[in-house]
Scaffold this active site. Structure first.
Site, mmCIF file in Angstrom:
data_model
loop_
_atom_site.group_PDB
_atom_site.id
_atom_site.type_symbol
_atom_site.label_atom_id
_atom_site.label_comp_id
_atom_site.label_asym_id
_atom_site.label_seq_id
_atom_site.Cartn_x
_atom_site.Cartn_y
_atom_site.Cartn_z
ATOM 1 N N MET A 323 0.828 -1.216 0.000
ATOM 2 C CA MET A 323 0.000 0.000 0.000
ATOM 3 C C MET A 323 0.858 1.260 0.000
ATOM 4 O O MET A 323 0.616 2.187 -0.775
ATOM 5 C CB MET A 323 -0.933 0.010 1.213
ATOM 6 C CG MET A 323 -1.964 -1.079 1.204
ATOM 7 S SD MET A 323 -2.898 -1.166 -0.323
ATOM 8 C CE MET A 323 -3.866 0.322 -0.256
ATOM 9 N N ASP A 342 10.634 3.409 5.677
ATOM 10 C CA ASP A 342 10.311 2.054 6.147
ATOM 11 C C ASP A 342 11.439 1.628 7.070
ATOM 12 O O ASP A 342 12.587 2.061 6.904
ATOM 13 C CB ASP A 342 10.171 1.080 4.972
ATOM 14 C CG ASP A 342 9.410 -0.174 5.376
ATOM 15 O OD1 ASP A 342 8.264 -0.345 4.928
ATOM 16 O OD2 ASP A 342 9.961 -0.986 6.169
ATOM 17 N N GLU A 401 -1.097 -3.617 10.006
ATOM 18 C CA GLU A 401 -2.407 -3.372 10.628
ATOM 19 C C GLU A 401 -2.356 -3.802 12.106
ATOM 20 O O GLU A 401 -2.899 -4.851 12.485
ATOM 21 C CB GLU A 401 -3.479 -4.155 9.847
ATOM 22 C CG GLU A 401 -4.909 -3.835 10.220
ATOM 23 C CD GLU A 401 -5.400 -2.489 9.697
ATOM 24 O OE1 GLU A 401 -4.582 -1.655 9.313
ATOM 25 O OE2 GLU A 401 -6.625 -2.293 9.712
ATOM 26 N N LYS A 406 0.873 1.200 15.329
ATOM 27 C CA LYS A 406 0.459 2.458 14.698
ATOM 28 C C LYS A 406 0.511 3.599 15.720
ATOM 29 O O LYS A 406 1.035 4.678 15.441
ATOM 30 C CB LYS A 406 -0.950 2.322 14.104
ATOM 31 C CG LYS A 406 -0.997 1.473 12.801
ATOM 32 C CD LYS A 406 -2.374 1.481 12.178
ATOM 33 C CE LYS A 406 -2.566 0.465 11.063
ATOM 34 N NZ LYS A 406 -1.998 0.774 9.758
ATOM 35 N N SER A 428 -7.132 -0.328 7.260
ATOM 36 C CA SER A 428 -8.285 -0.831 6.523
ATOM 37 C C SER A 428 -9.421 -1.212 7.460
ATOM 38 O O SER A 428 -10.500 -1.567 7.011
ATOM 39 C CB SER A 428 -7.889 -2.032 5.673
ATOM 40 O OG SER A 428 -7.153 -2.930 6.428
ATOM 41 N N HIS A 449 -8.227 5.823 3.393
ATOM 42 C CA HIS A 449 -8.134 4.393 3.101
ATOM 43 C C HIS A 449 -8.135 4.133 1.595
ATOM 44 O O HIS A 449 -9.171 4.137 0.947
ATOM 45 C CB HIS A 449 -9.316 3.665 3.785
ATOM 46 C CG HIS A 449 -9.342 2.191 3.527
ATOM 47 N ND1 HIS A 449 -10.490 1.438 3.528
ATOM 48 C CD2 HIS A 449 -8.343 1.318 3.253
ATOM 49 C CE1 HIS A 449 -10.206 0.189 3.268
ATOM 50 N NE2 HIS A 449 -8.918 0.086 3.099
ATOM 51 N N ASN A 452 -6.305 -1.588 -2.778
ATOM 52 C CA ASN A 452 -5.196 -2.294 -3.406
ATOM 53 C C ASN A 452 -5.630 -2.863 -4.759
ATOM 54 O O ASN A 452 -6.654 -3.546 -4.805
ATOM 55 C CB ASN A 452 -4.785 -3.433 -2.453
ATOM 56 C CG ASN A 452 -3.570 -4.179 -2.917
ATOM 57 O OD1 ASN A 452 -2.835 -3.720 -3.777
ATOM 58 N ND2 ASN A 452 -3.357 -5.350 -2.354
ATOM 59 N N GLU A 461 -11.625 5.765 0.775
ATOM 60 C CA GLU A 461 -12.567 6.063 1.857
ATOM 61 C C GLU A 461 -11.905 7.094 2.763
ATOM 62 O O GLU A 461 -10.752 6.911 3.178
ATOM 63 C CB GLU A 461 -12.881 4.795 2.658
ATOM 64 C CG GLU A 461 -13.755 3.810 1.903
ATOM 65 C CD GLU A 461 -14.144 2.589 2.754
ATOM 66 O OE1 GLU A 461 -15.240 2.061 2.548
ATOM 67 O OE2 GLU A 461 -13.334 2.165 3.616
ATOM 68 N N ASN A 499 -15.030 -2.724 3.501
ATOM 69 C CA ASN A 499 -14.618 -3.987 4.113
ATOM 70 C C ASN A 499 -15.687 -4.541 5.037
ATOM 71 O O ASN A 499 -15.850 -5.755 5.160
ATOM 72 C CB ASN A 499 -13.303 -3.810 4.873
ATOM 73 C CG ASN A 499 -12.127 -3.765 3.916
ATOM 74 O OD1 ASN A 499 -12.240 -4.213 2.773
ATOM 75 N ND2 ASN A 499 -11.017 -3.214 4.361
#
Ligand code: NAI
Length: 705
Positions: A323, A342, A401, A406, A428, A449, A452, A461, A499
């Site tokens: 993503m 990263d 996730e 986070k 997500s 959001h 993919n 979103e 989702n």
């Protein structure tokens, strides 16, 4: 009523029909405008002083945007539709028989009926204005061009090119239109007046005029004998893309076949008949409904107010997985500076590989040159720590996730970035409010959001947490639009909208597999329903790890009705299958091919074959029930936006108009009765939600008929 068309004739006999629809930012060819045009054309045909007539527009960026779609939407019987379109044809045909040359001056959108008008003129000049867009996109509304456009374009640029443009509903710029022969010239906007004058002189000079005409398409032997082959391959392509579920492209093919060797007047008659049939289909109504929704969404800024957005120039994306890489690509593509962070250099390397291949695909389609890509790639920098983020206007978090990971990251980010910088999460499924819990400045925190793969999926979103400021929302809405995406505001609940609705559907498919139903059969039935792929193929594509984890978040939030199917648990946790990315999931994947994974199939020993309708009902109604709950809870503003979000986010078939439109076309009462029956047979997850029960009881609908 004020007029739309103003006729002026100068001392040199140059007539100008200036289109300027009152109280409207665009010009449309409504019935009233056509009537007005007819009156002018009748008068002009007898006016001996006119030497040449120009069709122009006073609107900024618009020539004529098309026919009035609301009039097409209102058509409900074939005879009225036929009469209406015939009348439009006869008025435009008057242009083509005027006793002097006619020229359309196209400096802006010239679409559908607007281009059909231009095609009725003898000559066309376009501009290089980026707003100049030319085409016949009617197929996207489930109809075909009905004002003679199919036949005039074919005569102007040839069988194969016109078929391709009309079937694809392609919209192109002035230069490309000139290359294809759709316009005689394409000029820079600044030179339009000057070029227009010299063009008029050329047209009025016999020699010069024949030079212009000599550049036009000429019927050649190849085109004469090729149509059957062209039609054969075009049909194959249409069937591959649409599975025959969209009648308009098939009708276009039929029309091209029938009118191969037919005179213009007869061919136009056939076009009208075909248009009339298509215009009253439910599919056309569904597609027109979606067009209106997409127009409404373009106007949304994410809040109820006019708000100043935060300027975004320098961006950062933290997390360079699939993503994060996609988001970095998008930001660099629209010219933003972007720093990729990263914790792992390997991930950064993979992200660059992805970004490079996404750009190469564009270069292959000749939308960007290699040089342009180099410049865009030059906007990307990277690091394994947070240095350089101090000046970022926006940081998008796209790490794993995991709530704690986070939150820890946000604490680190807040210590570095400016307090006004926006921090967006690509989570997500985790609630934005809960993620913002420990933030110092939660007002700048917002959910963004993406889906993919980011380079292909249009939906974003946008989620406001309890403390998110309208400015933060409006800023990411604007940014998503800049990136060519369609942002839709959704509520801050587990799984948000797409989702939350999609996972129960995948779960249901897996439950049927547990009960002994065949994986490939379910996939095939759902494909036939119109979804772009079956649920098992989709689960493999998304990644079984991603799907399973989102499933768990949803089960935690919504309880029993979202209980993750046992088999999902076994396949992910025991069998350690990940889906396509690791080559094995419900299917074994090898390149573009896939075959059923026998190890998974053998996990279920019993066999049970449901009837096809039952399978589709279980799949669709479990989604529908959850989608109705979302509407009930205000997770989404209205049923139109809900339908659009699911079309863009799950590929729900547009010809059905969307999930809620499907429910309405089927009948809300029928939906509720079926849900009760499914609840008795398979469990309480099918118990219809209160909204559906109330609607059935009161005979209410999601949309006005
Ligand atoms: P991924 O697992 O492919 O990538 C995550 C990356 O984040 C890894 O490269 C990892 O090294 C890096 N990372 C982890 N912790 C970090 C930290 N503290 N600082 C810097 N880098 C860190 O994940 P993926 O699939 O790209 O998902 C990212 C986010 O997007 C998740 O929240 C996910 O739910 C969401 N999402 C995923 C979709 C999907 O289909 N994969 C679709 C839409 C959203």
């Amino acid at each position: 009523m004020k007029n739309t068309i103003n006729l002026s004739i100068d001392e040199n006999g140059v007539a100008e029909l200036l289109f300027d629809m009152p109280d409207s930012p665009v010009n449309l060819l409504s019935s009233n405008v056509l009537n007005e045009l007819e009156q002018h054309l009748i008068g002009m045909s007898e006016n001996k002083t006119i030497k040449i007539a120009l069709f122009t527009s006073a609107k900024d960026g618009i020539f004529i945007a098309g026919a009035d779609i609301s009039e097409i939407a209102d058509l409900d019987d074939e005879k009225t539709s036929y009469d209406k379109v015939k009348r439009g044809q006869s008025i435009l045909s008057r242009i083509s028989v005027l006793p002097f040359p006619t020229v359309a001056i196209i400096n802006g959108a010239c679409l559908g009926g607007g281009f059909e008008l231009a095609l009725s003129c003898d000559f066309r000049i376009a501009t290089e204005n980026s707003k100049t867009k030319i085409g016949l996109p009617e197929v996207n509304l489930g109809v075909l061009p009905g004002f003679g456009g199919t036949q005039r374009l074919k005569r102007l640029i040839g069988f194969s090119k016109s078929l391709e443009l009309i079937l694809g509903g392609k919209i192109i710029n002035g230069n490309k239109a000139q290359k294809l022969g759709m316009v005689d010239a394409c000029v820079p906007v600044g030179y339009l007046d000057f070029k227009q004058d010299s063009f008029i002189k050329s047209i009025l000079d016999d020699n010069e005029r024949s030079k212009i005409l000599s550049k036009r398409y000429k019927d050649n032997l190849l085109e004469k004998y090729l149509p059957n082959i062209i039609l054969y391959f075009a049909k194959k392509e249409v069937m591959k893309k649409t599975k025959g579920q969209y009648p308009a492209p098939l009708a276009i093919l039929d029309l091209f076949e029938q009118t191969k060797d037919v005179r213009l007047d007869e061919a136009i008659e056939m076009e009208a008949t075909s248009f009339a049939k298509l215009s009253i289909t439910q599919i056309s109504k569904n597609l027109i409904g979606l067009f209106y929704t997409s127009e409404a969404l373009k106007k949304e800024n994410g809040t109820d107010k006019k708000i100043k957005t935060h300027p975004i120039k320098l961006t950062a994306v933290v997390g360079g997985g699939i993503m994060g890489a996609g988001i970095v690509w998008l930001f660099s593509k629209i010219g933003l500076s972007v720093r990729l962070v990263d914790q792992n250099y390997g991930a950064i390397g993979n992200a660059f590989k992805f970004i490079n291949s996404a750009y190469q695909a564009i270069v292959k389609r000749r939308r960007l040159t290699k040089r342009e890509v180099e410049i865009k790639m030059g906007h990307i920098s990277y690091s394994c720590d947070y240095v350089g983020l101090k000046h970022a206007d926006l940081c998008v978090e796209a790490i794993i996730e995991n709530r704690e990971a986070k939150k820890k990251l946000y604490a680190n980010l807040e210590a570095i970035v400016d307090k006004k910088a926006i921090i967006a999460t690509n989570t997500s499924s985790i609630s934005v409010t809960s993620l913002a819990g420990d933030m110092k400045y939660p007002e700048r925190f917002v959910g963004m959001h993406f889906f993919n793969p980011v380079n292909r999926m249009p939906l974003v979103e946008i989620i406001a947490g309890e403390k998110t400021s309208p400015e933060a929302v409006a800023t990411v809405v604007e940014l998503a639009k800049r990136g060519g995406k369609i942002p839709i505001i959704v509520g801050d609940c587990a799984g948000f909208l797409v989702n939350r609705v999609l996972l129960p559907y995948i779960n249901e498919a897996i439950k049927m597999f547990e009960e002994g139903e065949d994986i490939e059969r379910i996939d095939k039935l759902i494909l036939d329903f119109g979804m772009p792929m079956g649920p098992f193929t989709l689960a493999d594509e998304v990644g079984l790890d991603v799907g399973y984890k989102v499933g768990c978040v949803l089960e935690e939030a919504y309880g029993k009705r979202m209980k993750v199917a046992n088999m999902f648990d076994i396949i992910y946790n025991q069998k350690k299958l990940l889906g396509k990315k690791a080559g094995k999931g419900f299917y074994i994947h090898s390149g573009k091919n896939k075959s059923i994974n026998k190890d998974v199939k053998d996990l279920v020993t019993m066999q049970h074959s449901y009837n096809s309708e039952e399978i589709v009902d279980r799949m669709m109604l479990v989604m529908l029930n959850e989608a109705s709950r979302c509407l009930e809870e205000g997770v989404i503003k209205n049923a139109d936006y809900l339908d659009m979000a699911l079309i863009l986010g799950t590929g729900f078939p547009p010809f059905r108009g969307g999930l809620m439109r499907y429910a309405q076309n089927r009948g809300i009462n029928n939906v509720v009765v079926t849900l009760h029956r499914l609840a008795d047979a398979y469990g309480s997850r099918f118990e219809p939600c209160e909204l559906l029960i109330r609607m059935a009881k009161n005979n209410e609908n999601f949309f006005e008929e």
